[in-house]
Design a protein around this motif. Structure first.
Motif, PDB file in Angstrom:
ATOM      1  N   ALA A 143     -74.963 -86.479   2.697  1.00 32.04           N
ATOM      2  CA  ALA A 143     -75.478 -86.179   1.247  1.00 32.04           C
ATOM      3  C   ALA A 143     -77.059 -86.686   1.306  1.00 32.04           C
ATOM      4  O   ALA A 143     -77.768 -86.147   0.631  1.00 32.04           O
ATOM      5  N   ALA A 144     -77.289 -87.839   1.890  1.00 29.61           N
ATOM      6  CA  ALA A 144     -78.605 -88.201   2.011  1.00 29.61           C
ATOM      7  C   ALA A 144     -79.574 -87.286   2.472  1.00 29.61           C
ATOM      8  O   ALA A 144     -81.016 -87.253   2.114  1.00 29.61           O
ATOM      9  N   ARG A 145     -79.144 -86.538   3.705  1.00 28.85           N
ATOM     10  CA  ARG A 145     -80.127 -85.498   4.071  1.00 28.85           C
ATOM     11  C   ARG A 145     -80.746 -84.266   2.897  1.00 28.85           C
ATOM     12  O   ARG A 145     -81.490 -83.581   3.117  1.00 28.85           O
ATOM     13  N   ARG A 146     -79.883 -84.157   1.789  1.00 31.80           N
ATOM     14  CA  ARG A 146     -80.289 -83.278   0.743  1.00 31.80           C
ATOM     15  C   ARG A 146     -81.850 -83.555   0.336  1.00 31.80           C
ATOM     16  O   ARG A 146     -82.380 -82.867  -0.517  1.00 31.80           O
ATOM     17  N   CYS A 147     -82.019 -85.155   0.560  1.00 32.25           N
ATOM     18  CA  CYS A 147     -83.313 -85.460   0.051  1.00 32.25           C
ATOM     19  C   CYS A 147     -83.991 -86.141   1.123  1.00 32.25           C
ATOM     20  O   CYS A 147     -83.904 -87.284   1.588  1.00 32.25           O
ATOM     21  N   PRO A 148     -84.836 -85.283   2.031  1.00 31.32           N
ATOM     22  CA  PRO A 148     -85.254 -85.874   3.170  1.00 31.32           C
ATOM     23  C   PRO A 148     -86.257 -87.205   3.197  1.00 31.32           C
ATOM     24  O   PRO A 148     -86.881 -87.418   2.301  1.00 31.32           O
ATOM     25  N   GLY A 149     -85.396 -88.157   3.954  1.00 31.15           N
ATOM     26  CA  GLY A 149     -86.124 -89.509   3.999  1.00 31.15           C
ATOM     27  C   GLY A 149     -85.358 -90.549   3.250  1.00 31.15           C
ATOM     28  O   GLY A 149     -85.456 -91.580   3.300  1.00 31.15           O
ATOM     29  N   PRO A 199     -89.842 -88.285   7.801  1.00 30.19           N
ATOM     30  CA  PRO A 199     -88.557 -89.191   7.487  1.00 30.19           C
ATOM     31  C   PRO A 199     -88.249 -90.103   8.815  1.00 30.19           C
ATOM     32  O   PRO A 199     -88.259 -89.457   9.959  1.00 30.19           O
ATOM     33  N   ALA A 200     -88.108 -91.156   8.310  1.00 30.68           N
ATOM     34  CA  ALA A 200     -87.530 -92.088   9.518  1.00 30.68           C
ATOM     35  C   ALA A 200     -86.029 -91.926  10.053  1.00 30.68           C
ATOM     36  O   ALA A 200     -85.398 -91.422   9.386  1.00 30.68           O
ATOM     37  N   ARG A 201     -86.054 -92.111  11.114  1.00 30.63           N
ATOM     38  CA  ARG A 201     -84.512 -92.098  11.778  1.00 30.63           C
ATOM     39  C   ARG A 201     -83.608 -93.033  10.982  1.00 30.63           C
ATOM     40  O   ARG A 201     -83.920 -94.155  10.905  1.00 30.63           O
ATOM     41  N   GLN A 202     -82.398 -92.450  10.595  1.00 27.36           N
ATOM     42  CA  GLN A 202     -81.689 -93.354   9.904  1.00 27.36           C
ATOM     43  C   GLN A 202     -81.050 -94.473  10.688  1.00 27.36           C
ATOM     44  O   GLN A 202     -80.318 -94.007  11.574  1.00 27.36           O
ATOM     45  N   ALA A 203     -80.703 -95.632   9.956  1.00 22.60           N
ATOM     46  CA  ALA A 203     -80.152 -96.744  10.650  1.00 22.60           C
ATOM     47  C   ALA A 203     -78.624 -96.139  10.625  1.00 22.60           C
ATOM     48  O   ALA A 203     -78.036 -95.948   9.499  1.00 22.60           O
ATOM     49  N   PRO A 204     -77.714 -96.423  11.534  1.00 16.94           N
ATOM     50  CA  PRO A 204     -76.375 -96.394  11.279  1.00 16.94           C
ATOM     51  C   PRO A 204     -75.653 -97.453  10.281  1.00 16.94           C
ATOM     52  O   PRO A 204     -76.487 -98.405  10.312  1.00 16.94           O
ATOM     53  N   PRO A 205     -74.562 -97.112  10.020  1.00 21.60           N
ATOM     54  CA  PRO A 205     -73.983 -98.252   9.037  1.00 21.60           C
ATOM     55  C   PRO A 205     -73.682 -99.432   9.970  1.00 21.60           C
ATOM     56  O   PRO A 205     -73.211 -99.463  11.079  1.00 21.60           O
ATOM     57  N   SER A 206     -73.981-100.629   9.286  1.00 22.26           N
ATOM     58  CA  SER A 206     -73.566-102.131   9.774  1.00 22.26           C
ATOM     59  C   SER A 206     -72.282-102.191   9.699  1.00 22.26           C
ATOM     60  O   SER A 206     -71.418-101.527   9.083  1.00 22.26           O
ATOM     61  N   ALA A 207     -71.855-103.347  10.404  1.00 24.46           N
ATOM     62  CA  ALA A 207     -70.316-103.885  10.220  1.00 24.46           C
ATOM     63  C   ALA A 207     -70.034-103.909   8.900  1.00 24.46           C
ATOM     64  O   ALA A 207     -68.844-103.696   8.324  1.00 24.46           O
ATOM     65  N   ALA A 208     -70.895-104.548   7.981  1.00 21.64           N
ATOM     66  CA  ALA A 208     -70.745-104.879   6.616  1.00 21.64           C
ATOM     67  C   ALA A 208     -70.539-103.626   5.803  1.00 21.64           C
ATOM     68  O   ALA A 208     -69.439-103.585   5.069  1.00 21.64           O
ATOM     69  N   ALA A 209     -71.269-102.600   6.295  1.00 21.22           N
ATOM     70  CA  ALA A 209     -70.994-101.371   5.535  1.00 21.22           C
ATOM     71  C   ALA A 209     -69.458-100.686   6.101  1.00 21.22           C
ATOM     72  O   ALA A 209     -68.936-100.185   5.317  1.00 21.22           O
TER      73      ALA A 209
END
Length: 171
Positions: free
Chosen positions: A45-51, A20-30
Motif C-alpha cells: 500500500a505504501a507504494r501507492r505514494c512513492p517514497g 524514493p529511498a529503499r524501504q527498510a524491512p520490518p523490525s522484530a518489533a514490527a
C-alpha cells in the motif's frame, strides 16, 4: 481547509528526497506487533505514494485501531464520536471527522466491495490520503492533516521508527 497553515516550523521538515529511498524491512518489533495479514497490506500500500514508508502506514494503523484489534466503536462497525470508522479511522461524513472516505476510499482489493472496515481497502486509502496531504516530502503536514494533533504526529513517527529494521535486526 488550507493545510498550508498547518506546517510545522521549517527546521522540523524533512528534506524532500531526490528519489524514493529503499524501504527498510520490518523490525522484530514490527513482526511481533503487527498481525501478518496487516503487514502484508502495509508493505504494498505504501507504494501507492512513492517514497512513503510502509512503517508510517503501519504506525497510523497502530495508533488508530491497534491494527484492527481495538474493540472501540467504529473499528469494525458504526463510527466513533468523531464520525471515523474502520481500522484506519476514516471520516465517513457523520461527524467532525468529515468524509475523507468518499474521496480517498476505494475497492483496492478488487473484490467488488468498497468498505472502510476492510483493511485491504482502508490501508491503501490511507496511503492515498497521506500522499494527497503531502507525504512523504511533507510528512508532518500529512500526518497532521490525518489527525489534527502534533502529539499524534510525534507518536506515529516514533512507532514508525520502531517498526523499521536496523542493521543487525534481520531475523
Amino acid at each position: 481547509e488550507d493545510l498550508g497553515l498547518l506546517d510545522p516550523p521549517a527546521a522540523t521538515k524533512p528534506a524532500k528526497p531526490a528519489r524514493p529511498a529503499r524501504q527498510a524491512p520490518p523490525s522484530a518489533a514490527a513482526r511481533a506487533d503487527i498481525p501478518s495479514g496487516y503487514l502484508r497490506l502495509y508493505l504494498p500500500a505504501a507504494r501507492r505514494c512513492p517514497g512513503l514508508s510502509w512503517s508510517v502506514l503501519a504506525a497510523v494503523g497502530k495508533v488508530e485501531s491497534d491494527h484492527g484489534r481495538s474493540r472501540l466503536p467504529g473499528v469494525r462497525s458504526g463510527w466513533n464520536t468523531a464520525g471515523a470508522a474502520g481500522p484506519m479511522q476514516f471520516g465517513i461524513g457523520v461527524g467532525r471527522a468529515g468524509n475523507a472516505w468518499a474521496r480517498y476510499g476505494g475497492d483496492f482489493d478488487h473484490d467488488g466491495h468498497t468498505s472502510v472496515y476492510d483493511p485491504a481497502d482502508a490501508i491503501p486509502a490511507a496511503a492515498r490520503y497521506l500522499c494527497a496531504a503531502g507525504a512523504p516530502g511533507r510528512l508532518d503536514r500529512a500526518l497532521y492533516a490525518y489527525n489534527h494533533s502534533w502529539a499524534y504526529v510525534a507518536t506515529v513517527k516514533a512507532i514508525a521508527a520502531r517498526y523499521r529494521a536496523r542493521g543487525g535486526d534481520r531475523r
